[in-house]
Write an enzyme that holds these catalytic residues in place. Structure first.
Site, PDB file in Angstrom:
ATOM      1  N   CYS A 106       0.830  -1.204   0.000  1.00  0.00           N
ATOM      2  CA  CYS A 106       0.000   0.000   0.000  1.00  0.00           C
ATOM      3  C   CYS A 106       0.872   1.266   0.000  1.00  0.00           C
ATOM      4  O   CYS A 106       1.507   1.556  -0.999  1.00  0.00           O
ATOM      5  CB  CYS A 106      -0.987  -0.032   1.164  1.00  0.00           C
ATOM      6  N   HIS A 210      -3.377  -5.142   0.887  1.00  0.00           N
ATOM      7  CA  HIS A 210      -2.787  -5.448   2.188  1.00  0.00           C
ATOM      8  C   HIS A 210      -2.742  -6.964   2.420  1.00  0.00           C
ATOM      9  O   HIS A 210      -3.580  -7.518   3.142  1.00  0.00           O
ATOM     10  CB  HIS A 210      -3.588  -4.771   3.307  1.00  0.00           C
ATOM     11  N   GLU A 212      -0.852  -8.672   4.286  1.00  0.00           N
ATOM     12  CA  GLU A 212      -0.592  -9.031   5.685  1.00  0.00           C
ATOM     13  C   GLU A 212      -1.884  -9.274   6.456  1.00  0.00           C
ATOM     14  O   GLU A 212      -1.904 -10.055   7.415  1.00  0.00           O
ATOM     15  CB  GLU A 212       0.266  -7.955   6.373  1.00  0.00           C
TER      16      GLU A 212
END
Length: 235
Positions: A106, A210, A212
């Protein structure tokens, strides 16, 4: 030995250093050793950081200062953090020069591009004439909200082994022009750049979503990204 992966961090209320635990968990699950890096200005200390890490994860966060790529702020620009901007520019420039593996998420994707000479949309919604998808989703971060199409024969395609899959989305800025030596490797259906990679470094990948936040929900594409970062540190 497990490689040491530096993780960039936010500054909150000018007194707290923060990073999402999901960043740390994703690196650990991929077999790396996470080390959170503070935002400092001492260039000698940054150089020592660069010597100590095997790879770098540039995380998400607030907006990048547009003066870094030659523009003045639009009204839609969000919160910026000059200390973080300056630290990350030095850190990313150093890691690229040393040709160490780096993954940008990002804001991290955007900052790697800026450090390498590219630029950004300060606000995709006000700077596009056509209607866009919802890139700041209202759903939980573990939810995948829109598709991305992957360039075949790219490093990203080789990593995820797919030409199309769903991602989450939490941004209003995005890469506009990629830096020299970078190649666009994924877009959303509305044309927004969702990923790029370097053709002159051994592992530089930026993704606009994202991953993660998707690792804990066992998203295979996200896990493959972090696995690839850690594996690149062994090569």
């Amino acid at each position: 030995m497990k490689p040491i992966i530096g993780i960039t961090s936010n500054i909150k209320d000018e007194k707290l250093l923060t990073t999402g635990l999901s960043n740390i968990h994703a690196i650990v699950k991929a077999g790396g050793v996470p080390v959170v890096l503070p935002n400092i200005s001492d260039e000698a200390a940054i150089e020592r950081m660069l010597e100590s890490i095997d790879g770098l994860l540039v995380t998400g966060g607030g907006d990048a200062d547009p003066t870094l790529y030659g523009e003045e702020p639009l009204p839609q620009l969000g919160e910026v953090c000059p200390e973080r901007d300056q630290f990350e520019l030095l850190l990313i420039t150093g890691v690229l020069k040393k040709n160490k593996p780096v993954l940008g998420i990002c804001r991290g994707c955007q900052m790697i591009n800026v450090a390498a000479g590219g630029d950004l949309f300060q606000d995709i919604y006000s700077q596009h004439q056509t209607q866009l998808l919802q890139h700041t989703q209202k759903a939980p971060r573990s939810h995948t909200s829109h598709y991305v199409d992957i360039l075949e024969n790219s490093l990203l395609h080789n990593i995820v082994q797919s030409s199309r899959f769903k991602v989450n989305s939490y941004h209003h800025q995005a890469v506009r022009s990629v830096a020299e030596g970078f190649e666009i490797t994924a877009r959303s259906s509305d044309g927004i750049i969702e990923a790029y990679e370097s053709k002159k470094h051994r592992f530089v990948v930026g993704v606009q979503w994202h991953p993660e936040n998707l690792v804990r929900s066992n998203d295979i594409y996200s896990q493959k990204l972090f696995n690839a970062l850690v594996q690149a540190c062994h090569n």
